[in-house]
Design a protein around this motif. Sequence first.
Motif, short mmCIF file in Angstrom:
data_model
loop_
_atom_site.label_atom_id
_atom_site.label_comp_id
_atom_site.label_asym_id
_atom_site.label_seq_id
_atom_site.Cartn_x
_atom_site.Cartn_y
_atom_site.Cartn_z
N THR A 50 -16.50 41.15 4.62
CA THR A 50 -17.69 40.81 5.40
C THR A 50 -18.88 40.45 4.51
N ALA A 63 -15.40 51.55 7.56
CA ALA A 63 -16.70 51.06 7.09
C ALA A 63 -16.86 51.24 5.59
N ARG A 98 -13.67 46.05 4.16
CA ARG A 98 -15.09 45.82 4.48
C ARG A 98 -15.69 44.76 3.55
#
Length: 485
Positions: free
Chosen positions: A386, A378, A383
């Motif tokens: 996204t 995360a 990441r």
Amino acid sequence: MLDVRNRSAEETVTGSPGPAAAAEPPDGLAPAPLRPYLILAGVLCALYFLYSWVQYAHFRTPSWDLGIFGQSVRAYAEFRSPVVDIKGPGFQILGDHFSPVTALLAPLYWIWPSPVALLFAQAALFAASAVVVGRTTQQILGSRATGIGITVAYGLSWGLQEAVKSDFHEIAFAVPLLALTCRALLLGRWTAAVAWSVPLVLVKEDMGLTVAMVGAVLFLKGQKGLGAALTGFGTAAFALTVLVLIPAASRAGQYDYWAKIEKTGQGADTSFGQVVGDALASGERWEMLFYLLAVTGFLALRSPLVLLVLPTLGWRFLSQDSNHWGMHWHYSAILMPVVFLALVEGVRSARTSPRAWLASYGKVAVPVATAVALVLAANLPLRELTKPETYRTDARAEQARAAVGAVPDGVSVEADVSLLAHLTAEHRVYWAGSSGEVDPDYLAYDLRGWSQQISDPVQLASQLHPGARYEIVHRSEGFAVLKKV
């Protein structure tokens, strides 16, 4: 905590002897179809490459390394000596790091003459290593769920993600080679372990010590003659490269990276005692080691394979360069296949432990490692894929692209880090301030890197090249391109 006991084929798969092994393949391994791992590898390769390509296309290159490797691979592709002018006019790259393995990328460069080809190659090599790690897990632990779980945990591991973020490096070749070496060691295929480890000496000079450690693991596993021979080979290869081959190719006649240990970041001499003391007192170094073992639930410590991380950790702990200490950059990528396959062996031994708590932990260690990897992911580079802003082209990227377009093909050019890699395919490229007495045909500067020193590009050119005259042919808010007149 190292467990070097040998187990039968039945114990390897089921955890205890029994008739269940009768249905197993002749080699005692659980069946593990290749297709699921190839699919996962395809997804990982796409993610790695997408991140790398977006970073490249938007001029977010973090260092000059992609330009350096792009220049050296282009030289190999053109059947020239690997001269990298970015490091200095006529600089022989084998006098810096001994990485002749990158010549294997020349055929790909014939088809795709761009640094982007190197980014794709690295993504494919990392993804291929995930196939080895995941499928080996299923074959040894006997469950597709564990194989897929480890593939995901490994593929998203912080070491690989940080390497992807750091553009291309020669260690991309070491990652699958180490995965294959560790697989062979786990399966008792001693000759294969030697065969996969020996080419590591062509990846980078320090890998000779890792090869020597593979020999040590073979020795611990009962292959004393083979292990001693491989240890001798790896040690000799390391000594040969750093004491003979690199100095022979270097203008300085020495291996420059000794200074990373012998001198502080400020260039002052230091003693070995001080180096060791600094290493032991460094929180950043120990944090890196903690996370390296934490991603395996610390069960990697039960496998002799974990010894393979010691050479790399050794020089990183002793180095005075802070870039080597922490979790960033590409230096931890080669540790990932080692610790994850060490985890597999650790789980196998834990499940048969007479200690009830350890046997129970062995049954849940793979889900724990997978969960840890997902939680850490995360806050790791992938990441960014996204986020919509990752793909959005900003004004700076447009200006950089225009600056590159203002440099005619075939000319020599001096450029900043942000532009280097984008120019190596069609130009002879120098790094700003390192071209020495050479006056390139063009200069392409990122003005924000110089604005606090000199705001006028012509004045900057006259300071860096006092014997030549340059005029501006392209100017934007952030970049300037000048031509020699």
